[in-house]
Design a protein around this motif. Structure first.
Motif, PDB file in Angstrom:
ATOM      1  N   LYS A  24       6.610  -5.236  -3.643  1.00 49.80           N
ATOM      2  CA  LYS A  24       5.158  -5.390  -3.606  1.00 49.80           C
ATOM      3  C   LYS A  24       4.540  -4.681  -4.814  1.00 49.80           C
ATOM      4  O   LYS A  24       5.237  -4.176  -5.683  1.00 49.80           O
ATOM      5  CB  LYS A  24       4.610  -4.835  -2.291  1.00 49.80           C
ATOM      6  CG  LYS A  24       5.042  -5.643  -1.071  1.00 49.80           C
ATOM      7  CD  LYS A  24       4.395  -5.129   0.201  1.00 49.80           C
ATOM      8  CE  LYS A  24       4.759  -5.995   1.403  1.00 49.80           C
ATOM      9  NZ  LYS A  24       4.134  -5.522   2.642  1.00 49.80           N
ATOM     10  N   THR A  25       3.226  -4.649  -4.871  1.00 50.94           N
ATOM     11  CA  THR A  25       2.546  -3.951  -5.971  1.00 50.94           C
ATOM     12  C   THR A  25       2.745  -2.450  -5.821  1.00 50.94           C
ATOM     13  O   THR A  25       3.053  -1.956  -4.725  1.00 50.94           O
ATOM     14  CB  THR A  25       1.046  -4.250  -5.952  1.00 50.94           C
ATOM     15  OG1 THR A  25       0.471  -3.699  -4.748  1.00 50.94           O
ATOM     16  CG2 THR A  25       0.781  -5.750  -6.001  1.00 50.94           C
ATOM     17  N   ILE A  26       2.577  -1.717  -6.899  1.00 52.02           N
ATOM     18  CA  ILE A  26       2.759  -0.261  -6.841  1.00 52.02           C
ATOM     19  C   ILE A  26       1.829   0.383  -5.810  1.00 52.02           C
ATOM     20  O   ILE A  26       2.279   1.226  -5.013  1.00 52.02           O
ATOM     21  CB  ILE A  26       2.584   0.368  -8.238  1.00 52.02           C
ATOM     22  CG1 ILE A  26       3.777  -0.024  -9.122  1.00 52.02           C
ATOM     23  CG2 ILE A  26       2.465   1.887  -8.142  1.00 52.02           C
ATOM     24  CD1 ILE A  26       3.688   0.467 -10.550  1.00 52.02           C
ATOM     25  N   PRO A  27       0.539   0.030  -5.749  1.00 49.49           N
ATOM     26  CA  PRO A  27      -0.314   0.623  -4.699  1.00 49.49           C
ATOM     27  C   PRO A  27       0.192   0.329  -3.284  1.00 49.49           C
ATOM     28  O   PRO A  27       0.111   1.185  -2.407  1.00 49.49           O
ATOM     29  CB  PRO A  27      -1.679  -0.035  -4.948  1.00 49.49           C
ATOM     30  CG  PRO A  27      -1.679  -0.372  -6.408  1.00 49.49           C
ATOM     31  CD  PRO A  27      -0.264  -0.782  -6.691  1.00 49.49           C
ATOM     32  N   GLU A  28       0.725  -0.879  -3.066  1.00 46.74           N
ATOM     33  CA  GLU A  28       1.250  -1.218  -1.733  1.00 46.74           C
ATOM     34  C   GLU A  28       2.520  -0.423  -1.421  1.00 46.74           C
ATOM     35  O   GLU A  28       2.725   0.007  -0.275  1.00 46.74           O
ATOM     36  CB  GLU A  28       1.531  -2.714  -1.652  1.00 46.74           C
ATOM     37  CG  GLU A  28       0.271  -3.570  -1.590  1.00 46.74           C
ATOM     38  CD  GLU A  28       0.567  -5.053  -1.694  1.00 46.74           C
ATOM     39  OE1 GLU A  28      -0.132  -5.840  -1.019  1.00 46.74           O
ATOM     40  OE2 GLU A  28       1.492  -5.444  -2.447  1.00 46.74           O
ATOM     41  N   ILE A  29       3.360  -0.208  -2.432  1.00 42.66           N
ATOM     42  CA  ILE A  29       4.562   0.607  -2.239  1.00 42.66           C
ATOM     43  C   ILE A  29       4.168   2.042  -1.911  1.00 42.66           C
ATOM     44  O   ILE A  29       4.723   2.677  -1.012  1.00 42.66           O
ATOM     45  CB  ILE A  29       5.460   0.562  -3.490  1.00 42.66           C
ATOM     46  CG1 ILE A  29       5.997  -0.858  -3.708  1.00 42.66           C
ATOM     47  CG2 ILE A  29       6.631   1.547  -3.357  1.00 42.66           C
ATOM     48  CD1 ILE A  29       6.721  -1.038  -5.021  1.00 42.66           C
ATOM     49  N   GLU A  30       3.181   2.555  -2.641  1.00 44.25           N
ATOM     50  CA  GLU A  30       2.706   3.919  -2.375  1.00 44.25           C
ATOM     51  C   GLU A  30       2.182   4.035  -0.947  1.00 44.25           C
ATOM     52  O   GLU A  30       2.457   5.024  -0.256  1.00 44.25           O
ATOM     53  CB  GLU A  30       1.603   4.291  -3.368  1.00 44.25           C
ATOM     54  CG  GLU A  30       2.086   4.533  -4.778  1.00 44.25           C
ATOM     55  CD  GLU A  30       0.966   4.859  -5.724  1.00 44.25           C
ATOM     56  OE1 GLU A  30       1.238   5.476  -6.767  1.00 44.25           O
ATOM     57  OE2 GLU A  30      -0.195   4.495  -5.442  1.00 44.25           O
TER      58      GLU A  30
END
Length: 293
Positions: A266-272
């Motif tokens: 997923k996108t980096i914000p979603e991974i975070e």
């Protein structure tokens, strides 16, 4: 109310399994006692059989004591970090040293697999790790409740990685024409293979070792990518996750077992967001299971 058992805790050893367990321990919503695996006795199990027992790495607990948790119908949960049915916890390493690994057919391997499957919930680092287990023990699939937890970080750690990435994006950390390699003494991490990969392709590389966490993240961020080629199944390596959040290119092999999982792509914000929820997610799964008893 909760007894958390491990061979080593983060205060003893700062390995990936210990750091994951420590992040989980710190988020526990109930009173928790840390118990070293070698300290367990039969009388202790009998006295506290009504408590909630959570196991991380437990190789120092003799099989006859592990059996007591089944006999006494103790509520126990197990987080599998590697591959416990193998005496070396790595089938590939066992094959290299002994010519083959037949542990899944031995009394020890069958006992350990059964003990794992008797846990109220069997937590995994990755789907690939879980599938390897059930590929060898298909008859155990079904009754056992499984949950893929992934490597688990302190929320502060994820926020620190984000800050380093933002510094890179602002130009405060200059990205160099080089690839990062984790310089590990552990056979499974494949440091020599990563170095060979770079040399064969005339790629500049830097070996990262003996750095503070902040220094490590900065040196990783200053690299264009990470080369990580473990020699056997690496269930959910933290360095790959750190590189991903830092926005690096990643060259990895199929032994990185979480590489194809949905959350990691997923996108980096979603991974975070997924990782920030990790410690609490573990206990939510346990609390939900307790409501169904």
């Amino acid at each position: 109310e909760v007894i958390f058992v491990q061979d080593f805790f983060a205060k003893d050893l700062t390995g990936g399994a210990e750091l994951t367990s420590d992040a989980i321990i710190k988020a526990c919503p109930r009173p928790l006692f840390e118990l070293h695996a070698h300290s367990i006795t039969e009388s202790m199990i009998q006295k506290h059989h009504g408590k909630i027992w959570v196991f991380g790495n437990q190789t120092m607990v003799p099989p006859h004591l592990l059996q007591k948790f089944i006999d006494l119908k103790v509520r126990y949960y197990f987080f599998e970090y590697d591959f416990k049915p193998c005496v070396m916890r790595s089938t590939k390493k066992h094959e290299m040293q002994a010519g083959k690994c037949d542990c899944h057919n031995t009394p020890y391997g069958r006992f350990m697999a059964n003990w794992m499957s008797q846990a109220r919930i069997l937590f995994w680092c990755s789907d690939g790790q879980m599938e390897k287990f059930y590929g060898l023990y298909p008859h155990l699939r079904g009754p056992t409740k499984n949950f893929t937890q992934s490597s688990t970080f302190y929320p502060e750690t994820i926020l620190n990685i984000r800050k380093v990435r933002e510094r890179k994006e602002r130009g405060e950390l200059e990205v160099q024409d080089r690839w990062a390699i984790l310089d590990s003494d552990s056979w499974i991490k494949g440091t020599e293979d990563a170095v060979k990969y770079c040399k064969e392709r005339n790629m500049n590389y830097v070996l990262l070792k003996d750095l503070s966490n902040e220094q490590f993240l900065e040196e990783l961020a200053k690299s264009k990518g990470l080369i990580f080629l473990p020699r056997d199944a690496d269930t959910c390596p933290r360095v790959v996750i750190e590189a991903k959040i830092l926005g690096l290119e990643i060259v990895a092999n199929k032994n990185v077992q979480h590489f194809e999982e949905a959350w990691f792509n997923k996108t980096i914000p979603e991974i975070e967001e997924y990782l920030l929820d990790g410690p609490s997610r573990f206990w939510r799964v346990i609390e939900k299971s307790l409501q169904t008893l």
